[in-house]
Design an enzyme around this catalytic site. Structure first.
Site, short mmCIF file in Angstrom:
data_model
loop_
_atom_site.label_atom_id
_atom_site.label_comp_id
_atom_site.label_asym_id
_atom_site.label_seq_id
_atom_site.Cartn_x
_atom_site.Cartn_y
_atom_site.Cartn_z
N SER A 143 1.08 -1.30 -0.06
CA SER A 143 0.05 -0.14 0.22
C SER A 143 0.83 1.18 -0.05
O SER A 143 2.09 0.98 0.30
CB SER A 143 -0.84 0.09 1.26
N TYR A 156 -1.86 -0.34 10.59
CA TYR A 156 -1.95 -0.89 9.25
C TYR A 156 -0.55 -0.41 8.42
O TYR A 156 -0.12 -1.39 7.72
CB TYR A 156 -3.05 -0.19 8.64
N LYS A 160 2.52 -2.73 6.61
CA LYS A 160 2.92 -2.72 5.39
C LYS A 160 4.43 -2.36 5.27
O LYS A 160 4.91 -2.62 4.25
CB LYS A 160 1.99 -1.67 4.84
N THR A 191 -13.08 -1.50 -2.98
CA THR A 191 -13.33 -3.02 -2.39
C THR A 191 -13.87 -2.83 -0.86
O THR A 191 -14.23 -1.62 -0.44
CB THR A 191 -12.00 -3.81 -2.07
#
Length: 272
Positions: A143, A156, A160, A191
């Site tokens: 990402s 998060y 990553k 998504t």
């Protein structure tokens, strides 16, 4: 080039929806045999039937929690028994949270890291002997959070960043083996990952949090990944926002941080 993946075994994690689903469809279109890993059997069966009917290819859907190393080992043993080897592993499965660090429970950080980082590690570890034998390829879906900070995504982003550290080092170690490693950094993509984001207490949001800027389709991302795999790319940054953020944060980090705070600090905080 166009037949590179014909009759090759492609394993996709997080395969039942979103980018993972579109990756399965795109590689099946190219003649690959598809192994799909996800948490529920019903959507895997539906996708597998679609792949076999529409693209006349082999497909296998396996329920597997990739954060469980024993479950991963069992799944990959079955893949090797049924297909004889693995040519491409796509570490796509992932989860996200949206919550301030100060409010986020430790278990949320742990869960995000278990899925995003350790899940990819476990799958790669299980697949690597076969990938070495077949001189295959590993794709890790990262990402823009892997190289630039985003608001309320500390766990998060950490996961990553960890992926980049792992797979960049692995690429160096495998340089003489014939196994390729490609990192992919999509921009904001349409998504369900936003709808399924974790809150500070670990509960599921149930509704998407807003994003600023253009949103890509999962179909377009899958096509870009497929083309990058054909060309043996090392890194794909798939949006103008991502490319701009990478450069801006690298050379002008304080400016980037001010822009992030100014644009995102008030977006959707009432639902964080």
């Amino acid at each position: 080039m166009k037949t590179r993946f014909r009759n090759r075994v492609v394993v996709v994690t997080g395969a039942a929806a979103g980018i993972g689903r579109q990756l399965c469809l795109r590689f099946a279109q190219a003649g690959a045999w598809i192994v799909m890993l996800d948490l529920k059997q019903e959507p895997l069966d539906a996708l597998g039937n679609q792949l076999m009917v529409k693209h006349n290819t082999k497909a296998l859907g396996l329920v597997c929690d990739i954060s469980d190393p024993d479950a991963v080992a069992q799944a990959f043993d079955r893949i090797l028994d049924q297909f004889g080897g693995i040519d491409l592993l796509i570490n796509n499965a992932g989860i996200v949270h949206r919550s301030a660090f100060v409010d986020t429970e430790l278990e949320v950080f742990r869960r995000v890291m278990e899925v995003n980082y350790f899940g990819s590690l476990y799958c790669t570890k299980s697949a690597l002997p076969s990938l070495l034998e077949r001189k295959g390829m590993i794709i890790a879906m990262s990402s823009m959070s892997g190289f630039a900070p985003l608001w309320h995504r500390s766990g998060y982003s950490a996961s990553k960043h960890a992926l980049h550290g792992l797979f960049d080092c692995l690429r160096v170690e495998l340089a003489e083996s014939g196994v390729q490693v490609m990192m992919v950094c999509p921009g904001f993509t349409a998504t369900d990952i936003r709808k399924n984001a974790l809150r500070a207490d670990g509960s599921i949001r149930g509704e998407p949090f807003p994003w600023i800027g253009d949103v890509a389709s999962a179909v377009d991302v899958a096509e870009d990944v497929f083309q990058g795999a054909l060309k043996g790319k090392r890194l794909l940054v798939l949006s103008n926002v991502g490319r701009g953020s990478r450069l801006l944060y690298r050379f002008f980090p304080q400016l980037f941080e001010r822009l992030v705070s100014a644009r995102l600090s008030g977006v959707g905080d009432q639902k964080s």
